[in-house]
Design an enzyme around this catalytic site. Structure first.
Site, PDB file in Angstrom:
ATOM      1  N   GLU A  37       4.031   7.083   0.022  1.00  0.00           N
ATOM      2  CA  GLU A  37       2.971   6.934   1.006  1.00  0.00           C
ATOM      3  C   GLU A  37       3.552   6.092   2.141  1.00  0.00           C
ATOM      4  O   GLU A  37       4.110   5.023   1.890  1.00  0.00           O
ATOM      5  CB  GLU A  37       1.764   6.216   0.382  1.00  0.00           C
ATOM      6  CG  GLU A  37       0.626   6.169   1.367  1.00  0.00           C
ATOM      7  CD  GLU A  37      -0.598   5.407   0.885  1.00  0.00           C
ATOM      8  OE1 GLU A  37      -0.669   5.035  -0.289  1.00  0.00           O
ATOM      9  OE2 GLU A  37      -1.469   5.188   1.743  1.00  0.00           O
ATOM     10  N   ARG A 262       8.018   1.930 -14.465  1.00  0.00           N
ATOM     11  CA  ARG A 262       8.451   1.385 -13.171  1.00  0.00           C
ATOM     12  C   ARG A 262       9.607   0.439 -13.359  1.00  0.00           C
ATOM     13  O   ARG A 262       9.783  -0.147 -14.422  1.00  0.00           O
ATOM     14  CB  ARG A 262       7.345   0.527 -12.544  1.00  0.00           C
ATOM     15  CG  ARG A 262       6.053   1.160 -12.290  1.00  0.00           C
ATOM     16  CD  ARG A 262       5.076   0.094 -11.805  1.00  0.00           C
ATOM     17  NE  ARG A 262       5.259  -0.213 -10.392  1.00  0.00           N
ATOM     18  CZ  ARG A 262       4.791   0.558  -9.415  1.00  0.00           C
ATOM     19  NH1 ARG A 262       4.136   1.659  -9.680  1.00  0.00           N
ATOM     20  NH2 ARG A 262       4.970   0.222  -8.161  1.00  0.00           N
ATOM     21  N   LYS A 272       4.127  -3.122  -2.434  1.00  0.00           N
ATOM     22  CA  LYS A 272       4.209  -3.037  -0.970  1.00  0.00           C
ATOM     23  C   LYS A 272       3.197  -3.971  -0.322  1.00  0.00           C
ATOM     24  O   LYS A 272       3.462  -4.534   0.735  1.00  0.00           O
ATOM     25  CB  LYS A 272       3.973  -1.600  -0.517  1.00  0.00           C
ATOM     26  CG  LYS A 272       5.194  -0.717  -0.696  1.00  0.00           C
ATOM     27  CD  LYS A 272       5.007   0.636  -0.042  1.00  0.00           C
ATOM     28  CE  LYS A 272       4.266   1.585  -0.949  1.00  0.00           C
ATOM     29  NZ  LYS A 272       4.348   2.989  -0.514  1.00  0.00           N
TER      30      LYS A 272
HETATM   31  P1  ATP Z   1       3.880  -0.052  -4.715  1.00  0.00           P
HETATM   32  O1  ATP Z   1       3.040   0.029  -5.955  1.00  0.00           O
HETATM   33  O2  ATP Z   1       5.136  -0.805  -4.842  1.00  0.00           O
HETATM   34  O3  ATP Z   1       3.110  -0.486  -3.533  1.00  0.00           O
HETATM   35  P2  ATP Z   1       3.590   2.727  -4.592  1.00  0.00           P
HETATM   36  O4  ATP Z   1       3.684   3.244  -5.964  1.00  0.00           O
HETATM   37  O5  ATP Z   1       2.233   2.581  -4.015  1.00  0.00           O
HETATM   38  O6  ATP Z   1       4.405   1.387  -4.461  1.00  0.00           O
HETATM   39  P3  ATP Z   1       4.413   5.104  -3.327  1.00  0.00           P
HETATM   40  O7  ATP Z   1       4.762   5.260  -1.920  1.00  0.00           O
HETATM   41  O8  ATP Z   1       3.151   5.682  -3.811  1.00  0.00           O
HETATM   42  O9  ATP Z   1       4.444   3.561  -3.609  1.00  0.00           O
HETATM   43  O10 ATP Z   1       5.600   5.520  -4.278  1.00  0.00           O
HETATM   44  C1  ATP Z   1       6.352   6.685  -4.162  1.00  0.00           C
HETATM   45  C2  ATP Z   1       6.982   6.990  -5.475  1.00  0.00           C
HETATM   46  O11 ATP Z   1       7.801   5.897  -5.900  1.00  0.00           O
HETATM   47  C3  ATP Z   1       5.948   7.194  -6.564  1.00  0.00           C
HETATM   48  O12 ATP Z   1       6.275   8.350  -7.290  1.00  0.00           O
HETATM   49  C4  ATP Z   1       6.042   5.969  -7.414  1.00  0.00           C
HETATM   50  O13 ATP Z   1       5.723   6.255  -8.742  1.00  0.00           O
HETATM   51  C5  ATP Z   1       7.498   5.548  -7.224  1.00  0.00           C
HETATM   52  N1  ATP Z   1       7.645   4.103  -7.408  1.00  0.00           N
HETATM   53  C6  ATP Z   1       6.999   3.129  -6.730  1.00  0.00           C
HETATM   54  N2  ATP Z   1       7.330   1.920  -7.197  1.00  0.00           N
HETATM   55  C7  ATP Z   1       8.222   2.117  -8.204  1.00  0.00           C
HETATM   56  C8  ATP Z   1       8.927   1.260  -9.098  1.00  0.00           C
HETATM   57  N3  ATP Z   1       8.803  -0.072  -9.061  1.00  0.00           N
HETATM   58  N4  ATP Z   1       9.755   1.824 -10.005  1.00  0.00           N
HETATM   59  C9  ATP Z   1       9.903   3.162 -10.050  1.00  0.00           C
HETATM   60  N5  ATP Z   1       9.270   4.024  -9.244  1.00  0.00           N
HETATM   61  C10 ATP Z   1       8.425   3.527  -8.328  1.00  0.00           C
END
Ligand code: ATP
Ligand code: MG
Length: 559
Positions: A37, A262, A272
């Protein structure tokens, strides 16, 4: 790459992909996607997902899409889109022509919603956000049937059309799926599919005033792109029944969602939202502050894409929630730079060393090895003269037998130069050491005694004549505790910030360092690995970021 790294990776997701290929489940296709996102910069956790999504596609002659999941315009911005494109490329992956935006599917997603209404699988509901939650209830008790659930299809179609046309206020209506208000899984209790939100979208502008929810849009995005393996993190496991239900209700192609754990790192926050808080509150200099776990921060710190990819390989893919020690990441960059970075001489906390028996105006050039791990890196000339800089900590007026460096009466080697024997010190009125004095043995030029006598200590130095000075930023961990997210109810993760995570100093350096182009990695001998900052360096005046110290000073620190 070492032997172990050449070996094929194996984990439960790769096994599943291999099985699906074998059984011909998706006609031999492997299509994955990385769906960020655009509401922040990518961090090291995303690198794990990127390496998995692109890695699996690469290993199976498949494709991996880069798709912006841009369904929430209030928090999203093109600045983030641009940074994500740059960061995924930098990590070493490419999506070819497969760059997509969820917002390009808004019309299709809308059509699916209309189809669901027509099939009696969605309805318009007038509950406010709070009432929505109240009706939904808790897992142990069934929810209440919301108003609107028994509306006619015609009325629902009419209301939904008017939602789109902007006839209603934000939040006054939602479109919901007709599933089960008694499901033990709250996500299945008639989840929201569309909300009214007057927000200007960074791509579609003001075309829309209703936006699909993540749950509704995500599966459809995967379906529209004919993704085969939709890989995401564990928190989406409870959403999977809904993912499947919605795709079936829309009567569209069905990809399969698989979850993995994760990446969490010690001494790091990864959300984020929290990273944005650090940037907006100016606790750091920006998203690319070298202390940030963002990819642009790590890049600016001096990390290489290879080291991050190797780290992700090392961490592996499982379903087990875990906390990875940040020293593992540091290990990978140290391991790489040990092989590839040139060694240079820099003194971080200088005190003068005067060689009393060395000719006063003489400056000679001594030969120094650039990288003992890589002969092809060759040698360079380093100036040497009567007055040198050495580290203050390499001299002790009184020392026990275990201190092998300079102390009165002891002989040590000056790296690449001569043996010197300490003769005494000069202090100022306050008792602070101003100069250390010594004599040298001209017969030991190059650092070896022809008579075979040995010294236990070797120290580094910089010639006062011919050398220069640079700014150095010594970085330490951004947080002072292993789990900065663990805070009491009344506390804040920012309370765990390490007040000493940045120290500025002026280092004395040999001439080769002054000539380093921005973006060069090197080892300051005995100190650590450093990177000439690409933004702040200028010609002849590089500014260095410490990437990692040679020794892990944290291992000894009390937890
Ligand atoms: P955050 O929770 O850190 O704000 P998010 O999951 O909202 O991040 P997205 O932009 O939705 O961020 O993530 C894009 C992809 O990256 C998703 O498929 C998510 O599962 C993966 N992702 C995000 N954070 C991690 C992490 N710490 N480890 C592994 N994969 C991740
Ligand atoms: Mg998310």
């Amino acid at each position: 790459m070492s032997k172990a790294e050449d070996e094929l990776l194996s984990d439960f997701i790769r096994d599943k992909v291999a099985d699906d290929l074998q059984t011909g489940k998706y006609d031999g296709r492997v299509v994955t996607r990385f769906p960020p996102e655009p509401n922040g910069y990518l961090h090291i956790g995303h690198a794990k997902a990127i390496c998995l999504d692109f890695g699996i596609a690469e290993e199976n002659n498949g494709v991996c899409h880069l798709r912006f999941d841009d369904t929430n315009p209030e928090k999203e911005d093109v600045e983030y889109v641009d940074s994500i494109i740059e960061d995924v490329h930098w990590l070493g992956f490419d999506w070819g022509e497969h760059l997509y935006y969820a917002s390009d599917y808004f019309e299709k997603i809308y059509d699916c919603a209309v189809k669901m209404i027509r099939n009696g699988k969605a309805y318009v509901c007038e509950l406010s956000v709070d009432a929505f939650k109240e009706y939904r209830g808790v897992p142990t008790r069934p929810g209440k049937l919301p108003p609107g659930r028994d509306r006619s299809i015609e009325e629902n179609l009419d209301l939904f059309g008017r939602m789109r046309n902007g006839e209603f206020e934000d939040g006054s209506y939602v479109l919901r799926a007709t599933i089960d208000m008694a499901s033990p899984n709250l996500h299945m209790r008639d989840p929201a599919l569309y909300r009214i939100k007057r927000a200007t979208h960074h791509r579609t502008g003001d075309t829309w005033c209703i936006y699909p929810t993540y749950d509704f849009a995500h599966g459809l995005e995967d379906s529209i792109e004919r993704v085969t393996h939709s890989l995401c993190t564990l928190e989406f496991e409870v959403h999977r029944p809904l993912y499947d239900w919605l795709l079936e209700a829309c009567e569209v192609y069905r990809p399969e969602q698989t979850e993995f754990s994760r990446l969490n790192l010690t001494y790091t926050v990864m959300s984020k939202r929290k990273l944005l808080e650090l940037v907006e509150g100016q606790y750091v200099s920006g998203w690319d502050d070298p202390r940030m776990p963002t990819l642009c921060g790590l890049r600016r710190r001096g990390y290489t894409p290879e080291s991050i990819r190797r780290f992700c390989r090392g961490v592996g893919i499982t379903k087990v929630e875990s906390l990875t020690d940040i020293s593992l990441l540091e290990h990978h960059i140290k391991d790489e730079l040990n092989r590839t970075a040139n060694r240079v001489l820099a003194v971080m906390d200088p005190v003068k060393l005067v060689i009393d028996n060395y000719p006063e105006d003489q400056v000679e050039e001594l030969e120094a090895v650039n990288n003992p791990e890589d002969e092809s890196a060759g040698t360079r000339k380093v100036p040497f003269s009567r007055e040198l800089w050495i580290e203050r900590e390499d001299f002790r007026e009184e020392a026990n037998r275990k201190f092998y460096r300079l102390t009165p009466g002891r002989e040590v080697r000056l790296r690449y130069a001569y043996f010197v024997t300490c003769t005494g010190v000069v202090k100022d009125e306050a008792g602070e050491i101003q100069e250390v004095h010594c004599t040298y043995d001209p017969a030991t030029r190059g650092g070896d005694a022809p008579d075979g006598r040995r010294v236990k200590g070797t120290i580094h130095w910089v010639s006062a004549a011919g050398g220069g000075e640079v700014d150095v930023r010594m970085y330490d961990r951004l947080f002072s505790v292993e789990r900065p997210d663990d805070v009491p109810e009344s506390g804040d993760f920012k309370d765990n910030l390490n007040p000493d995570s940045l120290k500025l100093l002026r280092a004395k350096v040999e001439p080769a360092i002054l000539d380093m182009a921005p973006g060069t990695r090197c080892q300051f001998e005995r100190k650590g690995y450093f990177f000439s900052d690409p933004k702040d360096s200028s010609e002849g005046a590089p500014v260095f970021n410490q990437i990692v110290p040679l020794r892990d000073s944290w291992a000894k620190r009390a937890k």
